[in-house]
Write an enzyme that holds these catalytic residues in place. Structure first.
Site, PDB file in Angstrom:
ATOM      1  N   TYR A  13      -0.192  10.644   5.696  1.00 47.08           N
ATOM      2  CA  TYR A  13      -1.502  10.148   6.151  1.00 47.08           C
ATOM      3  C   TYR A  13      -1.359   9.076   7.240  1.00 47.08           C
ATOM      4  O   TYR A  13      -1.770   9.284   8.389  1.00 47.08           O
ATOM      5  CB  TYR A  13      -2.258   9.614   4.926  1.00 47.08           C
ATOM      6  N   ILE A  14      -0.763   7.953   6.902  1.00 45.73           N
ATOM      7  CA  ILE A  14      -0.676   6.877   7.903  1.00 45.73           C
ATOM      8  C   ILE A  14       0.361   7.250   8.971  1.00 45.73           C
ATOM      9  O   ILE A  14       0.172   6.985  10.162  1.00 45.73           O
ATOM     10  CB  ILE A  14      -0.347   5.528   7.218  1.00 45.73           C
ATOM     11  N   ASP A  33      10.470  14.511   8.191  1.00 42.41           N
ATOM     12  CA  ASP A  33       9.687  14.546   6.944  1.00 42.41           C
ATOM     13  C   ASP A  33      10.252  15.637   6.046  1.00 42.41           C
ATOM     14  O   ASP A  33      10.717  16.668   6.549  1.00 42.41           O
ATOM     15  CB  ASP A  33       8.206  14.836   7.254  1.00 42.41           C
ATOM     16  N   PHE A  75       7.843   5.438   6.838  1.00 38.40           N
ATOM     17  CA  PHE A  75       6.713   5.620   5.918  1.00 38.40           C
ATOM     18  C   PHE A  75       7.102   6.377   4.656  1.00 38.40           C
ATOM     19  O   PHE A  75       6.277   6.507   3.755  1.00 38.40           O
ATOM     20  CB  PHE A  75       5.608   6.456   6.582  1.00 38.40           C
ATOM     21  N   ALA A  77       7.806   7.561   1.373  1.00 34.32           N
ATOM     22  CA  ALA A  77       7.867   6.999   0.017  1.00 34.32           C
ATOM     23  C   ALA A  77       6.899   7.745  -0.888  1.00 34.32           C
ATOM     24  O   ALA A  77       5.915   8.312  -0.411  1.00 34.32           O
ATOM     25  CB  ALA A  77       7.476   5.521   0.037  1.00 34.32           C
ATOM     26  N   ASN A  94      13.841   7.747  -5.030  1.00 37.53           N
ATOM     27  CA  ASN A  94      13.328   8.184  -3.719  1.00 37.53           C
ATOM     28  C   ASN A  94      13.094   7.001  -2.777  1.00 37.53           C
ATOM     29  O   ASN A  94      13.552   6.997  -1.642  1.00 37.53           O
ATOM     30  CB  ASN A  94      12.028   8.946  -3.912  1.00 37.53           C
ATOM     31  N   TYR A 143       6.069   0.991  -8.466  1.00 42.44           N
ATOM     32  CA  TYR A 143       5.811   1.288  -7.044  1.00 42.44           C
ATOM     33  C   TYR A 143       5.903   0.011  -6.205  1.00 42.44           C
ATOM     34  O   TYR A 143       6.619  -0.056  -5.210  1.00 42.44           O
ATOM     35  CB  TYR A 143       4.428   1.934  -6.889  1.00 42.44           C
ATOM     36  N   HIS A 191      -7.596   8.096  -4.262  1.00 44.52           N
ATOM     37  CA  HIS A 191      -8.209   6.976  -3.537  1.00 44.52           C
ATOM     38  C   HIS A 191      -9.728   7.062  -3.524  1.00 44.52           C
ATOM     39  O   HIS A 191     -10.313   8.143  -3.462  1.00 44.52           O
ATOM     40  CB  HIS A 191      -7.652   6.895  -2.118  1.00 44.52           C
ATOM     41  N   LEU A 192     -10.324   5.886  -3.538  1.00 40.82           N
ATOM     42  CA  LEU A 192     -11.764   5.796  -3.742  1.00 40.82           C
ATOM     43  C   LEU A 192     -12.580   6.545  -2.680  1.00 40.82           C
ATOM     44  O   LEU A 192     -13.460   7.350  -3.024  1.00 40.82           O
ATOM     45  CB  LEU A 192     -12.182   4.313  -3.781  1.00 40.82           C
TER      46      LEU A 192
HETATM   47  N1  UDP Z   1     -11.670   3.270  -7.961  1.00 42.53           N
HETATM   48  C1  UDP Z   1     -12.698   3.742  -8.774  1.00 42.53           C
HETATM   49  N2  UDP Z   1     -12.727   5.071  -9.073  1.00 42.53           N
HETATM   50  C2  UDP Z   1     -11.789   5.957  -8.588  1.00 42.53           C
HETATM   51  C3  UDP Z   1     -10.767   5.476  -7.760  1.00 42.53           C
HETATM   52  C4  UDP Z   1     -10.732   4.109  -7.458  1.00 42.53           C
HETATM   53  O1  UDP Z   1     -13.555   2.973  -9.229  1.00 42.53           O
HETATM   54  O2  UDP Z   1     -11.869   7.143  -8.924  1.00 42.53           O
HETATM   55  C5  UDP Z   1     -11.611   1.835  -7.619  1.00 42.53           C
HETATM   56  C6  UDP Z   1     -10.347   1.145  -8.081  1.00 42.53           C
HETATM   57  O3  UDP Z   1     -10.512   0.628  -9.375  1.00 42.53           O
HETATM   58  C7  UDP Z   1     -10.192   0.049  -7.022  1.00 42.53           C
HETATM   59  C8  UDP Z   1     -10.818   0.645  -5.775  1.00 42.53           C
HETATM   60  O4  UDP Z   1     -11.635   1.724  -6.226  1.00 42.53           O
HETATM   61  O5  UDP Z   1     -10.934  -1.084  -7.398  1.00 42.53           O
HETATM   62  C9  UDP Z   1      -9.798   1.191  -4.798  1.00 42.53           C
HETATM   63  O6  UDP Z   1      -8.919   2.037  -5.490  1.00 42.53           O
HETATM   64  P1  UDP Z   1      -7.854   2.961  -4.763  1.00 42.53           P
HETATM   65  O7  UDP Z   1      -7.149   3.746  -5.823  1.00 42.53           O
HETATM   66  O8  UDP Z   1      -8.508   3.689  -3.645  1.00 42.53           O
HETATM   67  O9  UDP Z   1      -6.857   1.913  -4.087  1.00 42.53           O
HETATM   68  P2  UDP Z   1      -6.009   0.714  -4.742  1.00 42.53           P
HETATM   69  O10 UDP Z   1      -6.815  -0.531  -4.484  1.00 42.53           O
HETATM   70  O11 UDP Z   1      -5.826   1.010  -6.195  1.00 42.53           O
HETATM   71  O12 UDP Z   1      -4.737   0.726  -3.970  1.00 42.53           O
END
Ligand code: UDP
Length: 325
Positions: A13-14, A33, A75, A77, A94, A143, A191-192
């Protein structure tokens, strides 16, 4: 002459956004990669692509022999926090061993410069916000510990072998290229922002909000979402800075956004409601994480172009609507 840059993990991604940024600015780029999580389609056709694996030293030797470079941007990982708890060996093997193999190959081929993808997860539970680089580092999962170990290995290599290194500690990478041709695609996605957008599209039943009883104005967690193209820019500035500065630099906008604010912004961008369910907290989530980015501005001369969350989400939405991979 522009430096020749090797981007390890450049199909991710990045990495893929950074590859494109270097190419757009006239740098010759080699991408290596193993394509375990990376996408071959994400690699710009102007780059030279090499299938190589950090756990295969012979593939690294060939890589450096066949493609002389001046600097490495690293990158590659594994990055699933939860999995790192249940399968720590996968992560130490890894991420840490892979990086030592990379450093060995660099030494053998007299490459001294590296920019590394580190993370705010190296800080652990924050003692104060915004977090600056002097904040203590006590990662709370394997991690984060792999990334901290690698930062420490770089410092030892600097003292012993003159390694030139900058570790960029990202906060929450988000968004996609402005033209919508490359973007975020993880399997599984955790990710959110992509999860919210996929729930809006109807590809997922709903978004589960992890916790509404945090000590924040709306009770949900606050994070610092930084656009992937702003991260890419910082990598180019860091490559140019190698040799005059060694160390670690935060990359965030310095602006905190809550989970509820992300959902509202995504609804505004898409014009649709996001089916939402409120559930228990997820283990290991601090209430608030956002960056003090003064050092990035001062040392790198970096300035984020995206400071409004809606603009970041708009690029992610454009990508979600027309994903190529
Ligand atoms: N989050 C959430 N529901 C999800 C995924 C993430 O509420 O299905 C919340 C998570 O608790 C955090 C924020 O969204 O507060 C960002 O989470 P993400 O996993 O995207 O990144 P992180 O901050 O964990 O690296």
């Amino acid at each position: 002459m522009k430096q020749r840059v090797l981007v390890v993990g450049g199909a991710g991604y990045i990495g893929s956004h950074t590859v494109r940024h270097f190419l757009d600015n006239g740098y010759p780029v080699v991408v290596a990669d193993n394509l375990i999580y990376g996408h071959r389609e994400a690699v710009d056709s102007r780059a030279t692509f090499v299938h190589a694996d950090l756990l295969d030293p012979d593939s690294l030797d060939l890589l450096f022999k066949n493609h002389p470079v001046d600097a490495v941007v690293h990158f590659a990982a594994f990055a699933y926090v939860g999995e790192s708890v249940t399968e720590p060996e996968k992560y130490y093997y890894n991420n840490v061993m892979g990086t030592v193999n990379l450093l060995r190959a660099m030494r053998a081929h007299r490459v001294k410069k590296i920019v590394f993808s580190s993370t705010c997860a190296t800080y652990g539970e924050p003692l104060y916000t915004p977090i600056d680089e002097k904040h203590s580092q006590n990662p709370i999962n394997p991690y984060g510990r792999t990334k901290l170990m690698i930062e420490q290995i770089f410092a030892d290599y600097e003292r012993a072998y003159g390694l030139e290194h900058i570790s960029l500690r990202y906060f929450n990478a988000a968004g996609a290229s402005a033209d919508g041709t490359i973007g975020e695609s993880h399997s599984p996605e955790t990710h959110l922002i992509p999860l919210v957008l996929q729930a809006i599209k109807g590809e997922r039943k709903d978004i589960k909000v992890f916790g509404t009883d945090y000590d924040t104005p709306d009770g949900t967690c606050i994070r610092d979402y930084i656009h992937v193209e702003d991260l890419a820019l910082a990598h180019r500035l860091a490559v140019e800075k190698l040799g005059t500065y060694n160390g670690c630099i935060n990359l965030g906008t310095g602006i905190g956004t809550s989970v509820k604010e992300i959902i509202t912004a995504a609804e505004e961008v898409s014009g649709k409601k996001c089916p939402t369910q409120y559930v228990e907290r997820r283990a290991g989530d601090p209430a608030r994480l956002f960056a003090n980015n003064t050092k990035a501005k001062e040392v790198l001369g970096w300035q984020p172009k995206y400071t409004r969350i809606k603009d970041i989400i708009q690029t992610a939405w454009n990508w979600e609507l027309n994903r190529k991979y």
